[in-house]
Design an enzyme around this catalytic site. Structure first.
Site, PDB file in Angstrom:
ATOM      1  N   CYS A 162      25.018  16.548   8.609  1.00  0.00           N
ATOM      2  CA  CYS A 162      25.967  15.999   7.637  1.00  0.00           C
ATOM      3  C   CYS A 162      25.358  16.060   6.229  1.00  0.00           C
ATOM      4  O   CYS A 162      25.161  17.140   5.696  1.00  0.00           O
ATOM      5  CB  CYS A 162      26.364  14.584   8.037  1.00  0.00           C
ATOM      6  SG  CYS A 162      27.729  13.918   7.075  1.00  0.00           S
ATOM      7  N   ASP A 219      36.919  19.635  11.832  1.00  0.00           N
ATOM      8  CA  ASP A 219      36.275  18.758  10.858  1.00  0.00           C
ATOM      9  C   ASP A 219      37.267  18.443   9.736  1.00  0.00           C
ATOM     10  O   ASP A 219      37.700  19.346   9.016  1.00  0.00           O
ATOM     11  CB  ASP A 219      35.030  19.444  10.291  1.00  0.00           C
ATOM     12  CG  ASP A 219      34.131  18.511   9.510  1.00  0.00           C
ATOM     13  OD1 ASP A 219      34.653  17.642   8.789  1.00  0.00           O
ATOM     14  OD2 ASP A 219      32.898  18.674   9.604  1.00  0.00           O
ATOM     15  N   HIS A 251      33.869  16.674  12.928  1.00  0.00           N
ATOM     16  CA  HIS A 251      32.641  16.394  12.184  1.00  0.00           C
ATOM     17  C   HIS A 251      31.687  15.584  13.050  1.00  0.00           C
ATOM     18  O   HIS A 251      32.097  14.858  13.949  1.00  0.00           O
ATOM     19  CB  HIS A 251      32.972  15.622  10.903  1.00  0.00           C
ATOM     20  CG  HIS A 251      31.825  15.511   9.961  1.00  0.00           C
ATOM     21  ND1 HIS A 251      31.318  16.598   9.287  1.00  0.00           N
ATOM     22  CD2 HIS A 251      31.068  14.450   9.590  1.00  0.00           C
ATOM     23  CE1 HIS A 251      30.305  16.211   8.528  1.00  0.00           C
ATOM     24  NE2 HIS A 251      30.125  14.911   8.694  1.00  0.00           N
TER      25      HIS A 251
END
Length: 282
Positions: A162, A219, A251
């Site tokens: 991330c 995502d 995600h």
């Protein structure tokens, strides 16, 4: 006479080490039943301090106990939630495979992300205040520490998740001694700012190490159009690169402690990462 309210070096160290305590960040509790827990049997694990130009920063490290020859080294880059239990577990997983894995607390100077209760506040009050230049310098310092403490400076890699995925791309364009990089669902584009002047798409042609990008087709925060733009930009890169999109994953699909976890994509991504490391000499 010193001020009784002064913050001594030892006090600061204790404060910083609190960011590496066992457990998960408040923003991601409660954790899910799918959480993976890797034991430390056969490993040497725990917090260390990394000297840097702007003061020591804490880090979590794990490596095989009683290692003889210098070990291949992997920098493990945190999500916005800091070096909490999940990132520490990733370090132990890599150590079980023979790596010296080190996760520096890259938010240490700005605060402790584990103590925030909601993501928007965490993003605004802490994450946005962390300069990319500071992060890249701290990663350089972490590799210097590793080289002095059992790591092989000729075999170094980076992987991040991330927020750390974005940093992984940037570091691959920064350090010419890096051998391999694997970015997990790192943001690729954004508005330039003082703290974040460039983004991965901006440095695609400047990569100095082979990069594998792992992304989720569902995502909601990283559009497939930006992934496609990155793939186009990477054609100008002079090093090997590859992006894999897991169509059914969203995600944070490797975050086994969160509902976003997608076991099949996480397992395949992990094997792709290890293969990428081996292919490029780490």
């Amino acid at each position: 006479m010193s001020d009784h309210n002064s913050f001594s070096t030892e006090d600061r160290r204790r404060f910083l080490l609190a960011s590496l305590a066992a457990g998960f960040a408040l923003t991601v509790r409660p954790v899910t039943a799918s959480t993976i827990v890797t034991d430390s049997a056969g490993l040497s694990v725990g917090p260390v301090f990394i000297p840097s130009a702007n003061g020591d920063i804490p880090a979590y490290q794990a490596h095989p106990a009683n290692a003889g020859a210098p070990l291949p080294t992997v920098l493990v880059i945190q999500e916005i939630f800091g070096v909490h239990e999940h990132i520490q577990d990733v370090c132990r997983r890599l150590a079980k495979l023979g790596y010296l894995a080190i996760a520096p607390d890259l938010f240490a100077r700005q605060g402790d992300p584990r103590q925030y209760n909601d993501i928007p506040t965490l993003q605004k009050e802490l994450v946005a205040k962390v300069p990319d230049a500071q992060v890249l310098a701290d990663l350089d310092a972490a590799l210097q520490w590793a080289a002095r403490n059992g790591g092989d400076p000729a075999r170094v890699a980076i992987t991040g998740f991330c927020w750390g995925g974005r940093i992984t791309w940037l570091y691959a364009a920064h350090n010419p001694h890096l051998k391999a990089a694997v970015a997990w669902y790192g943001r690729l584009v954004g508005q330039p700012s003082t703290n974040m002047p460039r983004h991965p798409l901006d440095v695609a042609a400047e990569l100095k190490a082979p990069v594998l990008g792992l992304y989720g087709g569902r995502d909601q925060g990283i559009g497939l159009d930006t992934v496609q733009a990155m793939q186009t930009a990477l054609k100008r890169a002079e090093v090997a690169n590859k992006i894999i999109v897991y169509e059914d994953a969203g995600h944070a699909f490797n975050a086994d402690y969160r509902p976003s976890y997608h076991a099949a994509a996480a397992r395949d991504g992990w094997m792709e990462m290890l293969g990428w490391f081996r292919r490029h000499g780490v």
